[in-house]
Design an enzyme around this catalytic site. Sequence first.
Site, PDB file in Angstrom:
ATOM      1  N   LYS A  65       9.906  67.457   8.847  1.00  8.91           N
ATOM      2  CA  LYS A  65      11.222  66.904   9.223  1.00  8.91           C
ATOM      3  C   LYS A  65      12.163  68.025   9.666  1.00  8.91           C
ATOM      4  O   LYS A  65      12.838  67.908  10.695  1.00  8.91           O
ATOM      5  CB  LYS A  65      11.838  66.171   8.011  1.00  8.91           C
ATOM      6  CG  LYS A  65      13.318  65.860   8.178  1.00  8.91           C
ATOM      7  CD  LYS A  65      13.942  65.283   6.918  1.00  8.91           C
ATOM      8  CE  LYS A  65      14.304  66.258   5.851  1.00  8.91           C
ATOM      9  NZ  LYS A  65      15.645  66.869   5.898  1.00  8.91           N
ATOM     10  N   ASN A  66      12.200  69.114   8.911  1.00  5.67           N
ATOM     11  CA  ASN A  66      13.193  70.152   9.208  1.00  5.67           C
ATOM     12  C   ASN A  66      12.819  71.035  10.399  1.00  5.67           C
ATOM     13  O   ASN A  66      13.636  71.832  10.862  1.00  5.67           O
ATOM     14  CB  ASN A  66      13.466  71.002   7.963  1.00  5.67           C
ATOM     15  CG  ASN A  66      14.248  70.202   6.924  1.00  5.67           C
ATOM     16  OD1 ASN A  66      14.755  69.109   7.222  1.00  5.67           O
ATOM     17  ND2 ASN A  66      14.348  70.736   5.714  1.00  5.67           N
ATOM     18  N   CYS A  83      27.842  66.959   0.927  1.00  6.51           N
ATOM     19  CA  CYS A  83      26.857  65.938   0.559  1.00  6.51           C
ATOM     20  C   CYS A  83      26.530  66.127  -0.904  1.00  6.51           C
ATOM     21  O   CYS A  83      27.089  67.001  -1.560  1.00  6.51           O
ATOM     22  CB  CYS A  83      25.628  65.979   1.463  1.00  6.51           C
ATOM     23  SG  CYS A  83      24.426  67.206   1.015  1.00  6.51           S
ATOM     24  N   ARG A 113      28.481  72.465   1.693  1.00  5.35           N
ATOM     25  CA  ARG A 113      27.766  72.682   2.943  1.00  5.35           C
ATOM     26  C   ARG A 113      28.687  72.845   4.165  1.00  5.35           C
ATOM     27  O   ARG A 113      28.654  72.046   5.114  1.00  5.35           O
ATOM     28  CB  ARG A 113      26.733  71.569   3.168  1.00  5.35           C
ATOM     29  CG  ARG A 113      25.807  71.424   1.986  1.00  5.35           C
ATOM     30  CD  ARG A 113      24.725  70.425   2.195  1.00  5.35           C
ATOM     31  NE  ARG A 113      23.678  70.918   3.093  1.00  5.35           N
ATOM     32  CZ  ARG A 113      22.617  70.198   3.435  1.00  5.35           C
ATOM     33  NH1 ARG A 113      22.474  68.990   2.970  1.00  5.35           N
ATOM     34  NH2 ARG A 113      21.706  70.695   4.237  1.00  5.35           N
ATOM     35  N   ASP A 120      14.306  73.585  -1.545  1.00  2.00           N
ATOM     36  CA  ASP A 120      13.808  72.220  -1.348  1.00  2.00           C
ATOM     37  C   ASP A 120      12.627  71.878  -2.260  1.00  2.00           C
ATOM     38  O   ASP A 120      12.154  70.741  -2.250  1.00  2.00           O
ATOM     39  CB  ASP A 120      13.398  72.005   0.122  1.00  2.00           C
ATOM     40  CG  ASP A 120      14.613  71.948   1.045  1.00  2.00           C
ATOM     41  OD1 ASP A 120      15.736  71.807   0.550  1.00  2.00           O
ATOM     42  OD2 ASP A 120      14.418  72.053   2.271  1.00  2.00           O
ATOM     43  N   ARG A 151      14.292  59.144   4.130  1.00  2.00           N
ATOM     44  CA  ARG A 151      14.826  60.074   5.120  1.00  2.00           C
ATOM     45  C   ARG A 151      13.827  61.167   5.446  1.00  2.00           C
ATOM     46  O   ARG A 151      13.858  61.728   6.548  1.00  2.00           O
ATOM     47  CB  ARG A 151      16.108  60.737   4.599  1.00  2.00           C
ATOM     48  CG  ARG A 151      17.228  59.754   4.429  1.00  2.00           C
ATOM     49  CD  ARG A 151      18.466  60.453   4.009  1.00  2.00           C
ATOM     50  NE  ARG A 151      18.819  61.457   5.013  1.00  2.00           N
ATOM     51  CZ  ARG A 151      19.959  62.102   5.051  1.00  2.00           C
ATOM     52  NH1 ARG A 151      20.878  61.842   4.154  1.00  2.00           N
ATOM     53  NH2 ARG A 151      20.195  62.999   5.981  1.00  2.00           N
TER      54      ARG A 151
HETATM   55  N1  EPU Z   1      26.452  77.838   4.617  1.00  2.00           N
HETATM   56  C1  EPU Z   1      27.740  78.276   4.796  1.00  2.00           C
HETATM   57  N2  EPU Z   1      28.301  78.182   6.046  1.00  2.00           N
HETATM   58  C2  EPU Z   1      27.602  77.686   7.098  1.00  2.00           C
HETATM   59  C3  EPU Z   1      26.288  77.244   6.911  1.00  2.00           C
HETATM   60  C4  EPU Z   1      25.729  77.345   5.652  1.00  2.00           C
HETATM   61  O1  EPU Z   1      28.394  78.738   3.860  1.00  2.00           O
HETATM   62  O2  EPU Z   1      28.170  77.630   8.204  1.00  2.00           O
HETATM   63  C5  EPU Z   1      25.849  77.912   3.276  1.00  2.00           C
HETATM   64  C6  EPU Z   1      25.438  76.548   2.721  1.00  2.00           C
HETATM   65  O3  EPU Z   1      26.503  75.867   2.112  1.00  2.00           O
HETATM   66  C7  EPU Z   1      24.346  76.924   1.748  1.00  2.00           C
HETATM   67  C8  EPU Z   1      23.663  78.099   2.448  1.00  2.00           C
HETATM   68  O4  EPU Z   1      24.620  78.611   3.369  1.00  2.00           O
HETATM   69  O5  EPU Z   1      24.902  77.363   0.550  1.00  2.00           O
HETATM   70  C9  EPU Z   1      22.391  77.771   3.185  1.00  2.00           C
HETATM   71  O6  EPU Z   1      22.610  76.683   4.048  1.00  2.00           O
HETATM   72  P1  EPU Z   1      21.785  76.496   5.388  1.00  2.00           P
HETATM   73  O7  EPU Z   1      22.706  76.512   6.549  1.00  2.00           O
HETATM   74  O8  EPU Z   1      20.652  77.479   5.405  1.00  2.00           O
HETATM   75  O9  EPU Z   1      21.191  75.037   5.173  1.00  2.00           O
HETATM   76  P2  EPU Z   1      21.090  73.846   6.218  1.00  2.00           P
HETATM   77  O10 EPU Z   1      20.709  74.362   7.554  1.00  2.00           O
HETATM   78  O11 EPU Z   1      22.290  72.985   6.104  1.00  2.00           O
HETATM   79  C10 EPU Z   1      18.516  73.461   5.849  1.00  2.00           C
HETATM   80  C11 EPU Z   1      17.646  72.297   5.494  1.00  2.00           C
HETATM   81  C12 EPU Z   1      17.856  71.924   4.032  1.00  2.00           C
HETATM   82  C13 EPU Z   1      17.501  73.147   3.179  1.00  2.00           C
HETATM   83  C14 EPU Z   1      18.350  74.357   3.612  1.00  2.00           C
HETATM   84  C15 EPU Z   1      17.987  75.632   2.890  1.00  2.00           C
HETATM   85  C16 EPU Z   1      17.455  71.098   7.570  1.00  2.00           C
HETATM   86  C17 EPU Z   1      17.791  69.895   8.376  1.00  2.00           C
HETATM   87  N3  EPU Z   1      17.981  71.165   6.348  1.00  2.00           N
HETATM   88  O12 EPU Z   1      19.864  73.018   5.622  1.00  2.00           O
HETATM   89  O13 EPU Z   1      16.923  70.880   3.742  1.00  2.00           O
HETATM   90  O14 EPU Z   1      17.742  72.872   1.824  1.00  2.00           O
HETATM   91  O15 EPU Z   1      18.181  74.578   5.027  1.00  2.00           O
HETATM   92  O16 EPU Z   1      16.659  75.950   3.069  1.00  2.00           O
HETATM   93  O17 EPU Z   1      16.710  71.966   8.014  1.00  2.00           O
HETATM   94  C18 EPU Z   1      16.147  68.896   2.726  1.00  2.00           C
HETATM   95  O18 EPU Z   1      15.252  68.860   3.582  1.00  2.00           O
HETATM   96  O19 EPU Z   1      16.171  68.150   1.708  1.00  2.00           O
HETATM   97  C19 EPU Z   1      17.254  69.854   2.899  1.00  2.00           C
HETATM   98  C20 EPU Z   1      18.420  69.738   2.258  1.00  2.00           C
END
Ligand code: EPU
Length: 421
Positions: free
Chosen positions: A22-23, A116, A121, A307, A400
Amino acid sequence: MKYLKIIGQEKISGEVKISGAKNAALPLIAATILAKNTIKIGNMPDVVDTNTFFKLLNNLGSTSKREKNTVTINTFDIKETKATYDIVKTMRASILVLGPLLARFGHCEVSLPGGCAIGQRPVDLHLKALEAMGASIEIKNGYIEAKCEKGLQGANIVFDKVTVGGTENTIMAAALAKGKSKIINAAKEPEIVQLCEVLKDAGLEIKGIGSSELTIIGTNKELLNFKDFDIIPDRIEAGTYLCAGAIANAKLTLTNVIPKHLSAVLAKLEEMNFKITKDKNSLTIYPTSFIKPANIITSEYPGFPTDMQAQFMALATQAQGTSVFDERLFENRYMHVSELVRMGADIHLNGNIASIHGKPGTLSATDVMATDLRASSALVLAALVAKGETNIHRIYHLDRGYEDLEGKLKLLGANVSRHNE
Ligand code: EPU
């Protein structure tokens, strides 16, 4: 609303085929905005999030057609550049259209995703990277309004913190920018590697793939010519089934996996006393006489994935002794704890540290509530070994991200059924 009924302690065994990730799929669907041709994507997981993403792009003007796990998509006719609240509120990953829409059209509006269940996030790092490339960004009426009518310019971007989505958005924006971009402290997850490889195969000049420093030579708004591709296997779904085998003390074989994407998960299972054998595209986990406790610190890839934290917590409840977990990525990713406790687990929380006092055979069935995708899968795992009938409510979270969860578990011999409330 639907719920899952699981009658625990059935013997499971056999083979399970892992679906596409998915990701990996979500950013790759967003990346099709950068394409000038029709693309056929295989191994596309048929889960709510990928289907929502196609709906989002179709609302903007793309056409896509799914036949089981193959999707054909053409985004050439996209004219609309606004990702509206009604879709973004159901899927935060919609933010991934920001970079490619802005890069292709010079403007776009994307509803600002809220927090969320697992944490606040924020998306500040995505916005900062786009601003460094010359975009002007305003938050108005709950929307991110991004503009760069002259086109994005390549830039040096240093992420203050490793972000998966932020890195993906920046790669896609840099792809059509003018000149060279460097992304420093980039995320290196396999999903990011695939995004880079697909773009490279589409003609983009990109170096440093798989490292924390990416160099991209943008095409100056020239759209890319994508090749057809298959989504990589889902390492988190694979990890979840390995935990199912482990918690149920069963021999399970997983096919359609890339074992090296699961190194941290496999090492942890071995530390917990499980034997695992690997083949090129398959993994087999074997039963053990006792489960050892383990300490887990979540981190970015190649560290232990956040995850997989919830699923390992379910497993740790069956270990002989105390495991300590330290969740470092999200501030609120312990929503499964109170539900596991309701099933009889002995878990104590202190901030982001959880102490799990494991004792085999202590879980008992009850009604529990799913709170987010991975927390829900931890409850499924716990239910597989709990004595009696567990009803897991709010399973739309599971839908999802896990393709045909009941079908796959049933094939393994689990007693699982879906019901209406
Ligand atoms: N963060 C910030 N600012 C930003 C972006 C992120 O402070 O602009 C922080 C977040 O709040 C968090 C950390 O950085 O504390 C890491 O967040 P990241 O941006 O890496 O996560 P994401 O891209 O929102 C993806 C996956 C998540 C997975 C995380 C970490 C997808 C669609 N989602 O989320 O997957 O937990 O990376 O590996 O790729 C899931 O599949 O259940 C899921 C939540």
